[in-house]
Design an enzyme around this catalytic site. Sequence first.
Site, PDB file in Angstrom:
ATOM      1  N   ARG A   1     -41.019 -84.652  17.381  1.00  0.00           N
ATOM      2  CA  ARG A   1     -40.310 -83.489  17.997  1.00  0.00           C
ATOM      3  C   ARG A   1     -40.233 -83.513  19.588  1.00  0.00           C
ATOM      4  O   ARG A   1     -39.234 -83.043  20.122  1.00  0.00           O
ATOM      5  CB  ARG A   1     -40.662 -82.193  17.575  1.00  0.00           C
ATOM      6  CG  ARG A   1     -40.568 -82.076  15.988  1.00  0.00           C
ATOM      7  CD  ARG A   1     -41.308 -80.798  15.478  1.00  0.00           C
ATOM      8  NE  ARG A   1     -40.140 -79.557  15.739  1.00  0.00           N
ATOM      9  CZ  ARG A   1     -39.269 -79.122  15.090  1.00  0.00           C
ATOM     10  NH1 ARG A   1     -38.983 -79.699  13.880  1.00  0.00           N
ATOM     11  NH2 ARG A   1     -38.638 -78.097  15.472  1.00  0.00           N
TER      12      ARG A   1
ATOM     13  N   TRP B   1     -42.660 -78.290  24.447  1.00  0.00           N
ATOM     14  CA  TRP B   1     -41.451 -78.774  25.318  1.00  0.00           C
ATOM     15  C   TRP B   1     -41.180 -77.859  26.490  1.00  0.00           C
ATOM     16  O   TRP B   1     -40.770 -76.840  26.035  1.00  0.00           O
ATOM     17  CB  TRP B   1     -40.500 -79.581  24.625  1.00  0.00           C
ATOM     18  CG  TRP B   1     -39.627 -80.359  25.511  1.00  0.00           C
ATOM     19  CD1 TRP B   1     -39.871 -81.461  25.636  1.00  0.00           C
ATOM     20  CD2 TRP B   1     -38.332 -80.019  25.811  1.00  0.00           C
ATOM     21  NE1 TRP B   1     -38.891 -82.287  26.359  1.00  0.00           N
ATOM     22  CE2 TRP B   1     -37.903 -81.092  26.396  1.00  0.00           C
ATOM     23  CE3 TRP B   1     -37.426 -78.876  25.805  1.00  0.00           C
ATOM     24  CZ2 TRP B   1     -36.531 -81.202  27.115  1.00  0.00           C
ATOM     25  CZ3 TRP B   1     -36.176 -78.816  26.460  1.00  0.00           C
ATOM     26  CH2 TRP B   1     -36.068 -80.153  27.112  1.00  0.00           C
TER      27      TRP B   1
ATOM     28  N   HIS C   1     -11.745-101.010  37.153  1.00  0.00           N
ATOM     29  CA  HIS C   1     -11.513 -99.552  37.871  1.00  0.00           C
ATOM     30  C   HIS C   1     -12.685 -98.921  38.516  1.00  0.00           C
ATOM     31  O   HIS C   1     -12.538 -97.759  38.396  1.00  0.00           O
ATOM     32  CB  HIS C   1     -10.772 -98.781  36.557  1.00  0.00           C
ATOM     33  CG  HIS C   1      -9.518 -99.594  36.197  1.00  0.00           C
ATOM     34  ND1 HIS C   1      -8.268 -99.496  36.947  1.00  0.00           N
ATOM     35  CD2 HIS C   1      -9.072-100.107  34.965  1.00  0.00           C
ATOM     36  CE1 HIS C   1      -7.441-100.130  36.331  1.00  0.00           C
ATOM     37  NE2 HIS C   1      -7.953-100.297  35.010  1.00  0.00           N
TER      38      HIS C   1
ATOM     39  N   GLU D   1     -23.949 -96.176  23.019  1.00  0.00           N
ATOM     40  CA  GLU D   1     -25.242 -95.920  22.362  1.00  0.00           C
ATOM     41  C   GLU D   1     -26.247 -96.872  23.058  1.00  0.00           C
ATOM     42  O   GLU D   1     -27.291 -96.277  23.084  1.00  0.00           O
ATOM     43  CB  GLU D   1     -24.823 -96.140  20.854  1.00  0.00           C
ATOM     44  CG  GLU D   1     -25.897 -95.943  20.225  1.00  0.00           C
ATOM     45  CD  GLU D   1     -26.915 -94.690  20.043  1.00  0.00           C
ATOM     46  OE1 GLU D   1     -27.903 -94.984  19.448  1.00  0.00           O
ATOM     47  OE2 GLU D   1     -26.464 -93.715  20.703  1.00  0.00           O
TER      48      GLU D   1
ATOM     49  N   GLU E   1     -33.121 -94.140  27.173  1.00  0.00           N
ATOM     50  CA  GLU E   1     -34.247 -93.295  26.619  1.00  0.00           C
ATOM     51  C   GLU E   1     -35.699 -93.970  26.650  1.00  0.00           C
ATOM     52  O   GLU E   1     -36.581 -93.057  26.930  1.00  0.00           O
ATOM     53  CB  GLU E   1     -33.771 -92.810  25.319  1.00  0.00           C
ATOM     54  CG  GLU E   1     -32.675 -91.958  25.345  1.00  0.00           C
ATOM     55  CD  GLU E   1     -32.074 -91.794  23.636  1.00  0.00           C
ATOM     56  OE1 GLU E   1     -32.162 -90.694  23.061  1.00  0.00           O
ATOM     57  OE2 GLU E   1     -32.193 -92.865  22.852  1.00  0.00           O
TER      58      GLU E   1
ATOM     59  N   LYS F   1     -29.802 -95.808  24.285  1.00  0.00           N
ATOM     60  CA  LYS F   1     -31.249 -96.327  23.894  1.00  0.00           C
ATOM     61  C   LYS F   1     -31.938 -96.830  24.939  1.00  0.00           C
ATOM     62  O   LYS F   1     -33.166 -96.540  25.166  1.00  0.00           O
ATOM     63  CB  LYS F   1     -30.828 -97.315  22.689  1.00  0.00           C
ATOM     64  CG  LYS F   1     -30.283 -96.676  21.494  1.00  0.00           C
ATOM     65  CD  LYS F   1     -31.645 -95.735  20.840  1.00  0.00           C
ATOM     66  CE  LYS F   1     -31.035 -94.932  19.926  1.00  0.00           C
ATOM     67  NZ  LYS F   1     -30.301 -93.751  20.421  1.00  0.00           N
TER      68      LYS F   1
ATOM     69  N   GLY G   1     -37.814 -71.982  20.980  1.00  0.00           N
ATOM     70  CA  GLY G   1     -36.860 -71.461  21.562  1.00  0.00           C
ATOM     71  C   GLY G   1     -36.902 -70.943  22.790  1.00  0.00           C
ATOM     72  O   GLY G   1     -37.713 -71.201  23.693  1.00  0.00           O
TER      73      GLY G   1
ATOM     74  N   CYS H   1     -40.537 -78.838  20.344  1.00  0.00           N
ATOM     75  CA  CYS H   1     -41.777 -78.171  19.911  1.00  0.00           C
ATOM     76  C   CYS H   1     -42.047 -78.048  18.598  1.00  0.00           C
ATOM     77  O   CYS H   1     -41.264 -78.461  17.696  1.00  0.00           O
ATOM     78  CB  CYS H   1     -41.540 -76.730  20.554  1.00  0.00           C
ATOM     79  SG  CYS H   1     -41.154 -76.207  22.028  1.00  0.00           S
TER      80      CYS H   1
END
Length: 607
Positions: A27, A74, A502, A479, A486, A483, A99, A2
């Site tokens: 954001r 958001w 395994h 990571e 995302e 990425k 929030g 937001c």
Amino acid sequence: MCGIIGIVGKEAVSDRLVDGLKRMEYRGYDSAGVCTVQDGQLIRRRAEGKLANLVSVLKTDDAAGDIGIAHTRWATHGAPTTSNAHPHATGEVALVHNGIIENFKNLREELSARGRSFESETDTEVVAHLVSEQVEAGKSPQESVKAVLPQLRGAFALAIAFRSQPDLLIGARLGSPLVVGYGEGETFLGSDALALAPLTQKIAYLEEGDWVVITRDGAAIYDENNVPVEREITTSGVSAATIEKGNYRHFMQKEIFEQPTVVAQTLQSYIRPLEQQVALPQMDFDLRDIKRITIVACGTSYYAGMVAKYWFETFARVPVDLDFASEFRYRDPVLEPGGLALFISQSGETADTLAALRHSKLNGQKIAVVVNVPTSSMAREADLLLPTHAGPEIGVASTKAFSCQLAVLAALAAHLAVVKGKMSREEEREVVKHLTEAPAALNAALAHDDDIADMAHHIAPARDVLYLGRGPDYPLALEGALKLKEISYIHAEGYASGEMKHGPIALIDESVPVIVLAPSGPLFEKTVSNMQEVRARGGKVVLISDSEGLAEAGEGCLATIEMPKVHPLIAPLVYAVPVQLLAYHVAVAKGTDVDQPRNLAKSVTVE
């Protein structure tokens, strides 16, 4: 997550409000809106989706006025629809909110029982009605907000406009950041300094529980007990130019290529080149007394912490616990007196991590914070502040912030080893030498960008991708998978190479590319054996290694990516580059929104 901007101006504000929202697109958001005050009216315009939709609405239906608030939302409570978009309004007030109001359900039921009607599914709208009730009862804006704030539980940053008061806005914060900007005959509110960069460089950060009344003449700030307070006015140093892409196609691409520079800038704060020593900022406790470290973080920062666990335990021989911030408090962790709790965050405002920090402080831990915003809530509450110097990171998927975190953590691990007597003076000089080599090694890694772009088409059609790595390269595998998920929306998983047999080996077939991170060294042969297991089952391997490793194991791979040969200490920084570039080029090949991937937010300020 937001974004808020508010302006008490001396000329029309709607265009500047939208420009402020554009600077906060990084954001993450899924709807947007503005509200201005003009001739005793609240003029509200909202749209779901991208800011371009709001701009289209304003072109046909302008929002006049020299005072106003704006927001990118958001979605938390309620779908990303126009009716759920901020600002929320009654006949008397309009407000925007970052929030979560945790007790909104009870408040909504009480308001409904008093005859208030709601147009949205959001938690935010209850605050608009609570403030409106006070105003309608004849109270001033200041009295109204003062009466409402104690009723709210949760996390919030608020900016509130009043129909009958076209000369002021009121802001408040608890758990979500809010800054005040000071101009010439104008005053501003914003979620961060970047939002206000073209408007003013003079800002003040509100503290927890603060609320503020802004007018054209300035700001009156009150603490949680409604006592007038002064907050230091600083120069933000954030330039509007920092959010320009320049010649790059995307912010993420620009930020990947900034890494040699920002890592060098960061390391300058932690290395004394003449003495060849690692140096830390002043602290009021002795690191020699630390017997255990607890690392807490989220997302990419968590993987930086995972690399740091290897470093702390290998170099300093200090045991490390590692936790996701979202899980930390809820498992009631054992925190021994005198321990060090280390928090890693790009924004310094991540709600889960901030709550974990406060829990640790209450349980007697010394607090260290690795953060990219030295004025953030976490930074202000730390016993040891370890700033990165990555500069504003606009792409939602973290890149340069991650590499700068690794640089700081490597320096911290080395310094801890020295003070613990586990690293000799000669070994420290060697560490400093390798850290100073990191920027050049990052440049060498970036030189293979075209090669990575050329092979991205092998990965783009895949539905599933596996990443493998051993030792500190295992967090890099995690990571890399993150990425790719995302920004390309391809399902990807990272595994420790030895764990593949395994369970994950069941996924291997000719349609599943396997990305292997394997610098030459003591773990290389074992990783190669895992590669052979993949090939034996028809899997297609992309090997990322140095020239020595590629010469030994590169034959028969789907593709290879050459990295410079570097010391194991800085290998995680260097090997972050190819996994970032691979994700980037795959996303470009697929045509996804690289800088603003769906459903994601840059700074998650709700739990």
